[in-house]
Design a protein around this motif. Structure first.
Motif, short mmCIF file in Angstrom:
data_model
loop_
_atom_site.label_atom_id
_atom_site.label_comp_id
_atom_site.label_asym_id
_atom_site.label_seq_id
_atom_site.Cartn_x
_atom_site.Cartn_y
_atom_site.Cartn_z
N ARG A 1 -1.07 1.81 -9.51
CA ARG A 1 -1.39 0.59 -8.78
C ARG A 1 -2.13 -0.35 -9.71
NH1 ARG A 1 -3.53 1.04 -2.80
NH2 ARG A 1 -1.42 1.75 -2.67
N PHE B 1 2.51 1.10 -4.16
CA PHE B 1 2.45 1.50 -2.77
C PHE B 1 3.46 2.62 -2.52
CE2 PHE B 1 1.25 -3.15 -1.62
CZ PHE B 1 -0.05 -2.93 -2.02
N GLU C 1 0.36 -3.07 2.08
CA GLU C 1 1.26 -1.91 2.00
C GLU C 1 1.94 -1.68 3.35
OE1 GLU C 1 1.09 2.49 0.06
OE2 GLU C 1 -0.62 1.93 1.31
N GLU D 1 -5.28 -4.18 0.52
CA GLU D 1 -4.09 -3.51 0.02
C GLU D 1 -3.43 -2.63 1.08
OE1 GLU D 1 -5.11 -1.63 -3.67
OE2 GLU D 1 -5.04 -3.55 -4.73
N GLN D 2 -4.23 -2.02 1.96
CA GLN D 2 -3.64 -1.21 3.03
C GLN D 2 -2.82 -2.10 3.96
OE1 GLN D 2 -7.08 0.98 4.57
NE2 GLN D 2 -5.97 2.85 4.02
#
Length: 175
Positions: free
Chosen positions: A8, A78, A22, A18-19
């Motif tokens: 990443r 991801f 993703e 980022e979650q």
């Protein structure tokens, strides 16, 4: 780490969730799974007409866009959860069965609904590429120019589906 995963990239912005990104990309990937089979099914509906070639070509283009999204997910480091991959396979199979226009009729209301579904799918994909273009300055590994190009390409696909609709609309609705 296997040979298929990429590290990443370091984030340049603490503001990037980022979650969330993703999850967003994976939800779009999952939602896109029935798209290619739906385009192929629509092409089958129009077998023997000039619209068949257009829709078959668009199915190939939508497949390439889906491949681009998968590559982007990997490039950003991801992962796609196994349950999403499995659900995507089921959705893709369902799209080929063409629940919208199961009898592949060119002259029924379902024919227009089938084209409307393709239009909606492309509008959703278009919005995703637009959002990614806007996020690109904040997400390492996300290229604004690439997203802009994919956005324009998706808009061209959308215009082609709308042309198929416009070319066949009066014949269907006015007999």
């Amino acid at each position: 780490m296997t040979g298929h995963e990429h590290p990443r990239p370091e984030s340049t912005s603490a503001a990037v969730d980022e979650q969330m990104l993703e999850d967003y990309l994976n939800q779009h990937l999952l939602g896109s799974r029935p798209g290619v089979p739906a385009f192929r099914a629509a092409a089958d509906t129009w077998e023997g007409t000039p619209q068949h070639a257009v829709l078959a070509r668009l199915a190939d283009g939508v497949q390439a866009s889906q491949d681009d999204l998968e590559e982007l997910i990997t490039r950003l480091g991801f992962r796609t959860p196994v349950r999403d991959r499995a659900a995507g396979a089921v959705a893709a199979a369902g799209g080929r069965l063409n629940p919208v226009n199961a009898v592949r009729a060119k002259g029924s209301g379902w024919t227009q609904v089938e084209l409307d579904v393709l239009t909606g799918a492309l509008q959703g994909q278009s919005e995703m590429w637009r959002i990614l273009e806007r996020l690109a300055p904040h997400v390492p590994g996300l290229d604004a120019e690439e997203a802009r190009g994919l956005l324009e390409q998706t808009r061209e696909y959308l215009a082609e589906v709308q042309r198929v609709t416009d070319e066949t609309l009066l014949r269907r609705f006015l007999g």
